[in-house]
Design an enzyme around this catalytic site. Structure first.
Site, mmCIF file in Angstrom:
data_model
loop_
_atom_site.group_PDB
_atom_site.id
_atom_site.type_symbol
_atom_site.label_atom_id
_atom_site.label_comp_id
_atom_site.label_asym_id
_atom_site.label_seq_id
_atom_site.Cartn_x
_atom_site.Cartn_y
_atom_site.Cartn_z
ATOM 1 N N SER A 124 59.053 23.869 31.662
ATOM 2 C CA SER A 124 57.674 24.320 31.505
ATOM 3 C C SER A 124 56.854 23.208 30.846
ATOM 4 O O SER A 124 56.776 22.103 31.375
ATOM 5 C CB SER A 124 57.649 25.628 30.717
ATOM 6 O OG SER A 124 56.386 26.240 30.781
ATOM 7 N N GLU A 129 58.501 32.269 39.798
ATOM 8 C CA GLU A 129 57.966 31.830 38.509
ATOM 9 C C GLU A 129 56.932 32.824 37.969
ATOM 10 O O GLU A 129 56.923 33.174 36.786
ATOM 11 C CB GLU A 129 57.303 30.456 38.655
ATOM 12 C CG GLU A 129 58.196 29.342 39.145
ATOM 13 C CD GLU A 129 58.897 28.610 38.023
ATOM 14 O OE1 GLU A 129 58.706 28.984 36.851
ATOM 15 O OE2 GLU A 129 59.641 27.665 38.318
ATOM 16 N N HIS A 147 60.018 32.585 35.694
ATOM 17 C CA HIS A 147 59.878 31.388 34.865
ATOM 18 C C HIS A 147 60.786 31.479 33.643
ATOM 19 O O HIS A 147 60.867 32.524 32.980
ATOM 20 C CB HIS A 147 58.416 31.283 34.432
ATOM 21 C CG HIS A 147 58.037 30.012 33.758
ATOM 22 N ND1 HIS A 147 57.967 28.811 34.413
ATOM 23 C CD2 HIS A 147 57.660 29.756 32.476
ATOM 24 C CE1 HIS A 147 57.569 27.870 33.576
ATOM 25 N NE2 HIS A 147 57.387 28.420 32.379
#
Length: 484
Positions: A193, A310, A405
């Site tokens: 990320s 995600e 995610h």
């Protein structure tokens, strides 16, 4: 140096001796080692400076202070552990090593955590480095400045201070990791990320060149935010604090008030919908070129990829998926515009995902723009080094999250047994998938080859998948997860 002191492992750094702990099956762990001086008082917004040397032996048995930050909103705090360790010197790192002795020459991996540049730390239990050390890797995890402290843009302070902190940590690794059994010429930097965005920036940051040999980008693409947008965040905070929008003025504000103002302005930003945010910007000194362009020209071998869904982490916990589904075609149109896609792309997505809900379609379109498209571009760039592409497909055992995610983290670190891993993955995550994925990261760090061919720019990526958890078997494609 390496010596036994009271049965505990010791290692010498350029600033003094540290004493860690033996954990697990002969793994030496050193926590909270300062790699830079505490950024406090008038130095709160300065570039990182070397730490002061110490006499005697410094205890390195506990995690060091985490960077000042605001907590996650409740819906995300139930899924993403984010411990807070009080203290002034947040510029510290941790080392896990199977052989704390000079000359061992082991490959090194340096972990940069995620958290939207505003949250996270190296103390998250899922990031325990024991499995990497067990498999012959010296694992280093790093704390660095976050939010306005790390990324606020001021006329009287250097930009991208979080990136400068990360560069200082990599320089510490170069200068000191031999004492912990690591090889400074075999360093792989990896992140997820915002941590992956940072890794992408480091590929083009002048100060980081030569400090690592390989890089891994998990669910984050190289990017630079518009400078005006980051300035807007600072100006909004200045208005709330009733001080000038300068580093000098912000350095005189107490941390509780500063973080309260930061929390207030963060409520108006979103990773999916966009808007002003804290993050990296192009800067003549620390990041002179667009990070994606610079990364596409780098000579560093890459491992990079994403999770299949995600967007579920951003939409499911808040009930946003249910809201978008009510909008129906309007939600898909919004996703198309936000994702910069044409109608042909929407048709292709519908064909690839028959039965997908409007929320999923919109989420995929936005994720393409934010993650998949730039990572594919990076992987397919005509670089002199290979790029290995992957997609993580296993769906979480928490209904509604899917392959969301950050879900892959417990698999990469092989920490599915850590209680906090179940917050996101549920109770039945397949260990065999963790064995496969963790093993690929270890092989890449050790040899540059994770176990599959480099991406050719056209074919599919490597898929990481496993049996669907019993908890979600037969459930609808999106089950909105609404947490208190």
């Amino acid at each position: 140096m390496s010596a036994a002191g009271g049965g505990r492992p010791r290692a010498g750094t350029g600033h003094g001796i540290v004493e860690g702990r033996w954990e697990g099956d002969g793994i030496a762990v050193f926590r909270g080692i300062p790699y830079a001086a505490a950024p406090v008082g008038p130095r709160r917004f300065d570039a990182p400076r070397p730490p002061a040397a110490w006499d005697g032996v410094r205890d390195a048995g506990a995690f060091g202070p985490t960077a000042p930050k605001v907590p996650y909103p409740p819906a995300f705090a139930a899924l993403l552990p984010d411990p807070k360790v009080p203290g002034a010197n947040c510029l510290n790192l941790n080392v896990w090593t199977p052989d704390p002795a000079p000359g061992a020459g082991l490959p090194v991996m340096v972990w940069l955590h995620g958290g939207a540049h505003t949250r996270g730390s190296s103390a998250v239990p899922v990031y325990d480095g024991s499995a990497f050390a067990r498999d012959g890797i010296v694992l280093v995890s790093v704390n660095f400045r976050l939010g306005v402290l790390g990324y606020g843009l001021f006329p009287d302070a250097p930009a991208n201070r979080g990136l400068l902190d990360q560069t200082a940590a990599l320089a510490w690794v170069r200068d000191n990791i031999t004492a912990f059994g690591g090889d400074p010429d075999r360093v792989t930097v990896f992140g997820e990320s915002a941590g992956a965005i940072s890794v992408g920036a480091l590929l083009g940051a002048p100060g980081a060149q030569g400090l690592f040999a390989r890089a891994v980008l998990q669910s984050g693409a190289p990017e630079a935010l518009p400078r005006d947008g980051v300035r807007t965040m600072v100006r909004r905070m200045a208005s709330l604090l009733k001080v000038p929008a300068t580093a000098r003025a912000f350095a005189g504000v107490g941390l509780p008030a500063l973080l309260a103002a930061q929390a207030a302005v963060l409520r108006r930003s979103s990773p999916v919908l966009g808007g002003p945010a804290f993050g990296l910007v192009t800067d003549p000194d620390s990041l002179p070129a667009d990070p994606l362009e610079a990364a596409c020209a780098s000579k560093v071998p890459l491992l990079l990829g994403w999770t299949a869904q995600e967007h579920r982490l951003w939409l499911a916990p808040t009930g946003g998926a249910r809201l978008l589904d009510r909008f129906g075609p309007a939600a898909v149109a919004l996703g198309r515009l936000r994702g910069g896609k044409d109608r042909a792309a929407v048709r292709a997505l519908r064909e690839a995902l028959p039965g997908a809900t409007p929320a999923d379609l919109a989420g995929h379109l936005v994720t393409d723009r934010l993650l998949r498209d730039p990572l594919r571009r990076l992987a397919g760039a005509p670089r002199p080094a290979p790029s290995h592409l992957y997609e993580f497909r296993w769906p979480s055992g928490v209904p509604g999250l899917g392959a969301c995610h950050a879900l892959e983290l417990g698999f990469v670190f092989d920490t599915l047994g850590v209680p906090e891993s179940t917050w996101l993955a549920g109770p039945d995550a397949p260990q065999e998938l963790a064995d496969e994925m963790h093993g690929a990261w270890v092989r890449f760090a050790a040899t540059g080859d994770p176990g599959w061919a480099p991406w050719d720019g056209d074919g599919p990526p490597k898929f990481f998948d496993g049996p669907e958890p019993e908890a979600v078997r037969g459930a609808e494609a999106v089950t909105p997860l609404v947490l208190p």
